[in-house]
Design an enzyme around this catalytic site. Structure first.
Site, PDB file in Angstrom:
ATOM      1  N   SER A 143       0.865  -1.176   0.000  1.00 42.24           N
ATOM      2  CA  SER A 143       0.000   0.000   0.000  1.00 42.24           C
ATOM      3  C   SER A 143       0.902   1.226   0.000  1.00 42.24           C
ATOM      4  O   SER A 143       2.097   1.127   0.327  1.00 42.24           O
ATOM      5  CB  SER A 143      -0.884  -0.002   1.255  1.00 42.24           C
ATOM      6  OG  SER A 143      -1.446   1.269   1.513  1.00 42.24           O
ATOM      7  N   TYR A 156      -1.950  -1.081  10.437  1.00 39.64           N
ATOM      8  CA  TYR A 156      -1.979  -1.237   8.989  1.00 39.64           C
ATOM      9  C   TYR A 156      -0.693  -0.700   8.359  1.00 39.64           C
ATOM     10  O   TYR A 156      -0.071  -1.362   7.523  1.00 39.64           O
ATOM     11  CB  TYR A 156      -3.193  -0.509   8.419  1.00 39.64           C
ATOM     12  CG  TYR A 156      -3.389  -0.693   6.925  1.00 39.64           C
ATOM     13  CD1 TYR A 156      -3.983  -1.850   6.433  1.00 39.64           C
ATOM     14  CD2 TYR A 156      -2.996   0.292   6.030  1.00 39.64           C
ATOM     15  CE1 TYR A 156      -4.177  -2.024   5.068  1.00 39.64           C
ATOM     16  CE2 TYR A 156      -3.185   0.129   4.662  1.00 39.64           C
ATOM     17  CZ  TYR A 156      -3.779  -1.028   4.184  1.00 39.64           C
ATOM     18  OH  TYR A 156      -3.968  -1.193   2.836  1.00 39.64           O
TER      19      TYR A 156
END
Length: 252
Positions: A143, A156
């Site tokens: 990401s 995350y």
């Protein structure tokens, strides 16, 4: 015309919906046989049904990537069904909805890291012998949170930074044995997991998404196009790289 992945066998985790499903569909359209792995058995079966309707060969595996025994069973099932694995896409992931340290429980930390990073390790380890047999390719979904802050919460962001390190070391360890490993780093993508954020999330986050140079979020198919490049022979000299695909978010 012969597809770019004609005759290959791919395993795609988290392929029941979102980016994973788009990757499975793109690979199948290019001639690959796809083993669809997902925690949700119904979602996995739905992807297989869609691929079968288009004439592709596919099979579903219900698997918890954070559980070694579950991963082992899925690997055995896939290898028994198709005989080999040429491409692995580690895409399964969960989000923490921007939770900072003080709002993150130990259980949440373990879950996020368990799926996003430990799961990648377990799946890769289970299928690496098969990939080494024929010289395979690994594509890992990280990401933009793997290179900057602000795209997720503490768990995350930590997990996605870890994915990049995992990818680089995997490439360093096994590139000379014929296995390539690379990572894709999406920005804001409209998926079932992110749709609530994009529709009714924090105002500052929504403003960031809308202010990127592309002035929109991505569709899963756009991420799948990059995954196809990294899975195909077109990227034969690409090892240990991380490809940002974020509409310009990290350029700001």
């Amino acid at each position: 015309m012969v597809g770019r992945l004609e005759g290959s066998v791919a395993v795609v985790t988290g392929a029941g919906s979102g980016i994973g499903r788009a990757i499975a569909e793109r690979f199948a359209a290019e001639g690959a046989t796809v083993s669809v792995w997902d925690l949700d058995e119904k979602d996995a079966a739905g992807t297989v049904d869609a691929l079968t309707e288009r004439g592709a060969k596919s099979a579903a595996c219900a698997v918890d990537v954070a559980d070694g025994a579950s991963v082992g069973r899925a690997a055995e099932r896939s290898l028994a069904a198709f005989g080999r694995v040429d491409i692995l896409v580690n895409n399964a992931g969960v989000f923490d909805y921007y939770a900072p340290v003080l709002d993150t429980s130990e259980e949440q930390w373990d879950r996020i890291l368990g799926v996003n990073l430990k799961g990648m390790f377990l799946v890769t380890k289970s299928l690496l012998p098969a990939l080494l047999d024929g010289g395979g390719t690994v594509v890992n979904t990280s990401s933009i949170s793997g290179v900057v802050a602000g795209g997720g919460g503490i768990a995350y962001t930590s997990s996605k930074h870890g994915v990049i390190g995992f990818t680089r070391q995997l490439a360093a360890d096994y590139g000379k044995q014929g296995v390539r490993a690379n990572a894709i780093l999406p920005g804001a993508v409209e998926t079932p997991m992110t749709r609530p954020i994009l529709e009714q999330g924090d105002a500052a986050i929504l403003e960031t998404v809308r202010s990127v140079p592309a002035q929109r979020h991505a569709q899963p198919a756009e991420i799948a196009n990059l995954a196809l490049f990294l899975a195909s022979d077109e990227s034969s000299f690409v090892h240990g790289s991380s490809y940002v695909i974020d509409g310009g978010w990290t350029a700001l």
